[in-house]
Design a protein around this motif. Sequence first.
Motif, short mmCIF file in Angstrom:
data_model
loop_
_atom_site.label_atom_id
_atom_site.label_comp_id
_atom_site.label_asym_id
_atom_site.label_seq_id
_atom_site.Cartn_x
_atom_site.Cartn_y
_atom_site.Cartn_z
N ILE A 218 0.93 -1.12 0.05
CA ILE A 218 0.18 -0.05 -0.18
C ILE A 218 0.91 1.26 -0.04
O ILE A 218 0.51 2.19 -0.70
CB ILE A 218 -0.93 0.07 1.30
N LEU A 219 2.00 1.25 0.73
CA LEU A 219 2.90 2.29 0.94
C LEU A 219 3.36 2.55 -0.52
O LEU A 219 3.39 3.73 -0.86
CB LEU A 219 3.92 2.28 1.77
N ASN A 220 3.83 1.63 -1.06
CA ASN A 220 4.35 1.98 -2.48
C ASN A 220 3.49 2.39 -3.48
O ASN A 220 3.58 3.30 -4.44
CB ASN A 220 5.08 0.61 -3.01
N TYR A 221 2.27 1.80 -3.45
CA TYR A 221 1.33 2.21 -4.61
C TYR A 221 0.75 3.42 -4.38
O TYR A 221 0.62 4.20 -5.42
CB TYR A 221 0.11 0.90 -4.48
N LEU A 222 0.53 3.75 -3.31
CA LEU A 222 -0.35 5.28 -3.05
C LEU A 222 0.90 6.13 -3.33
O LEU A 222 0.63 7.13 -3.74
CB LEU A 222 -0.73 5.35 -1.61
N ALA A 223 2.07 5.93 -2.56
CA ALA A 223 3.40 7.15 -2.96
C ALA A 223 3.47 7.09 -4.37
O ALA A 223 3.86 8.30 -4.81
CB ALA A 223 4.20 6.63 -1.92
N TYR A 224 3.47 6.04 -5.07
CA TYR A 224 3.85 5.85 -6.76
C TYR A 224 2.85 7.14 -7.24
O TYR A 224 3.18 7.69 -7.95
CB TYR A 224 3.98 4.80 -7.12
N GLY A 225 1.44 6.75 -6.77
CA GLY A 225 0.58 7.62 -7.42
C GLY A 225 0.95 9.04 -7.15
O GLY A 225 0.51 10.00 -8.33
N TRP A 226 1.07 9.49 -6.05
CA TRP A 226 1.60 10.69 -5.91
C TRP A 226 2.95 11.22 -6.55
O TRP A 226 3.01 12.18 -7.35
CB TRP A 226 1.90 11.01 -4.23
N ILE A 227 3.72 10.49 -6.69
CA ILE A 227 5.14 10.95 -7.31
C ILE A 227 4.84 11.00 -8.68
O ILE A 227 5.32 12.00 -9.44
CB ILE A 227 6.03 9.56 -6.86
N ASP A 228 4.06 10.02 -9.38
CA ASP A 228 3.70 10.28 -10.81
C ASP A 228 3.11 11.52 -11.15
O ASP A 228 3.27 11.78 -12.43
CB ASP A 228 3.02 8.98 -11.24
N ARG A 229 2.24 11.95 -10.13
CA ARG A 229 1.53 13.04 -10.70
C ARG A 229 2.25 14.31 -9.94
O ARG A 229 1.65 15.42 -10.09
CB ARG A 229 0.09 13.02 -9.93
N GLY A 230 3.51 14.17 -9.33
CA GLY A 230 4.21 15.30 -8.81
C GLY A 230 3.35 16.08 -7.48
O GLY A 230 3.77 17.29 -7.19
N GLU A 231 2.91 15.26 -6.78
CA GLU A 231 2.17 15.62 -5.59
C GLU A 231 2.68 15.11 -4.31
O GLU A 231 3.36 13.89 -4.36
CB GLU A 231 0.73 15.17 -5.73
N ARG A 232 2.60 15.72 -3.21
CA ARG A 232 3.14 15.36 -1.88
C ARG A 232 4.56 14.73 -1.93
O ARG A 232 4.60 13.59 -1.44
CB ARG A 232 2.10 14.59 -1.26
N LEU A 233 5.31 15.13 -2.66
CA LEU A 233 6.62 14.29 -3.03
C LEU A 233 7.63 13.95 -1.93
O LEU A 233 7.90 12.76 -1.71
CB LEU A 233 7.52 15.22 -3.88
N GLU A 234 7.70 14.66 -0.86
CA GLU A 234 8.34 14.36 0.27
C GLU A 234 8.01 13.42 1.11
O GLU A 234 8.62 12.23 1.56
CB GLU A 234 8.64 15.81 1.09
#
Length: 570
Positions: A434-450
Motif C-alpha cells: 500500500i505504501l508503495n502504490y499510494l506513494a507512486y501515485g503521488w510521485i507520478d503526479r508530482g504531488e506530496r513528493l517529500e
Amino acid sequence: MRLRSLTVTVPVLFLAACASPSAPAGGAEARSPYGLFLAGQAALNDGESRQAADYFERATRSDETPGLISERAFTAAVLSGEIEKAAAMAPVGDEASEGAKRLGRLVLAVDALAAGRGDAAYRLLTSEEIGFPHRTAAALLTPWAAAQAGDMDLATRRPDVPGDKLVEYFGMLGQAHQYERVRRYDEAETDFKALTEGPDAPPMLVLAYGEFLERRGRRTDAVALYDRALATYRRDVALSLARERALARRAAPPAPSVRQGAAQAILTPAAAMLAARQSQFALAYVRLALRLDPERMDAWMMVGDLMGAAGDVEAARSAYGRVPKDHPDYAAAQSKLAWSLQGAGDIDAALDTAARAAEGGDPTALLTLADLLRSNERYEAAIAPLNQLVESSPEPDWRLLFARGAAYERMGDWPRAEADLQAALALNPDEPDILNYLAYGWIDRGERLEEALAMVQAAVDANPRSGAMIDSLGWGYYRLGQYEKAVEILEEAVGLEAGDPEINNHLGDAYWQVGRRDEAVFQWRRVLTLEPDAKIRADAEAKLASGVGPGAAGAAAQAAAEPAPSTIAR
C-alpha cells in the motif's frame, strides 16, 4: 510443479532384460512389454496416472513381464483411483519390493472396508506387515474396521501409535464418533470438547461437534459453538451454513457411517503427506478415501489440486467439476477451475466460469471473479464484484480496499483510487504494497513528493529486493530534480527487474536529464521490445520521434541548450 515422487529411475540392466530383441522396426516396439513399460513410465511421470495404468496393465499380460512392471501397474491403478483393480494386483511374494507390498496391504484393507468385509480389513490393518509409512493411516482406520465387524469394544478404543501426534489427536475424533454410535453420549462429548477447546479449533472439528449437538437437540449450544468459531474463521462457508441450519431448526446431518468415518480418517494422513510434499502418497490416500466415500467433496478438491500440480489439467478439471452447486465447496472448486482455464489461455471460459460461480454472492467466487478480471485488464468490470465484497465484509478489509483502489487507478480514476488506498493504509499503516502504490501515485503526479518519498523508502526498507519499489524510490528522486541520485537508484531497479518496460523507461528519462543521451535513447528503444502497455509505448515512441527528451520541462531545456541529436530519430 510435477509429482516428483512419481519419477522413477529404471536401471539399464532392467530395461535390457525387458526389451524384446526380436521386436521389428518401424514402431512395433511400442507393443512389446518394454515399449508399453516406457510409455507407462512417461505417462506416470507426466501425471497421467489413468493412461499409465492402461499401459502398465497391457504390459503385465505378457509372459515376459518382470515383477517391476506389475508394481508400476499397481501404483498407477491406485493413483488413477481404480482401487478395485489395484487390490486385484496388489504386490505379494518375495520378488515384490517391501514398499509396494506395504501399500498393497493398505489398499486391500480399504477395499475390504468398502466392500463391507470388516473382519478382513481389521486383520490386514492390525498386521505388523503394513509398517512405515502407513502406520498412521492403518491406526486411524482400525476402529472403523472393528465397528464394521461388529466389535464395538475394539471400535471404541482410541488408537495408539507412540509418538504419533496425528493418531493421538484425530484418533480422539474417531473415538468420539464411535462413542456416539454406541450411545455413550457423555463420553463422546468429552472427546468433542477436548478437540474444540480454544478459538482456533479447526472448522472440521467444530462442525463435527456442532453436528453432534444438533443431533442431540441442543441447537442453542451448537449455534454458540459456530459463533465462536466464526469469530476466527469469518468467511468459512460450511460454518455459516451450519449456523443457519441450527437457527432454522432444520434436520442435522446424520452421524457418519462406517465408510464415511473411515474416509475421513484416511484423509487426515493424506493432508499430512501433502504438507510434507509426499505428493504420491497423498494422492494414493485421497483415492483410497474416495473408494470408501465417493461423495467426499473435499477429497475431490484435493485430487484436483494434486493432478493440477502433476500437470494433468484435464484430470484436475474433472475433479473440480464433481463438486455440485449446493455444496459449500462449490465456489472454491469453480474458482480453481476458472484459474485452470485462465492458465491454459482460455480467458473467455475462465471469466464465464467465475461469473457463474459468483452469481450467488459467495465471497470466494466474487474475489476470484474480481482477480481474473483485473488479471485480464478489465478493471472497470472488476469494480462491481469488489464493491459487493467491500459492502458485505463484516468489518473493513484493507486487502479489498487496496484491490479496488488499484483497479480504480488502472481505470484512470485517481480520486477514487486515492480514497481507497488511503483507507487501506489507515487500516494497515506498515503494509509495503500500500505504501508503495499510494506513494507512486503521488510521485507520478508530482504531488506530496517529500511525504511520498518517505513512504516509498519505508516500503523499500521492508522489501530491499523489490525492483518495483526501488523504481518508485528512484522516480521520486527524479520528480524532485535529483537526477544523479535517480540514475543510481533506477539502475539498481533495472538490475533487479531487467524486463520491466516502465522501469527501463524511467531510467532512460533519468539518463537524459544527466546528459547521457545515447544511453537514454537505448533505454527507450529497449522499452519497445518489452511488450509495454499502450501508455508506456506511446511515451517512449514520442520521445524517440521528437528528439526533445522527456516531458515539457525536458523539451524546453533541450530546445534552449542545443539542437536535437540525430540519434533520437528511428
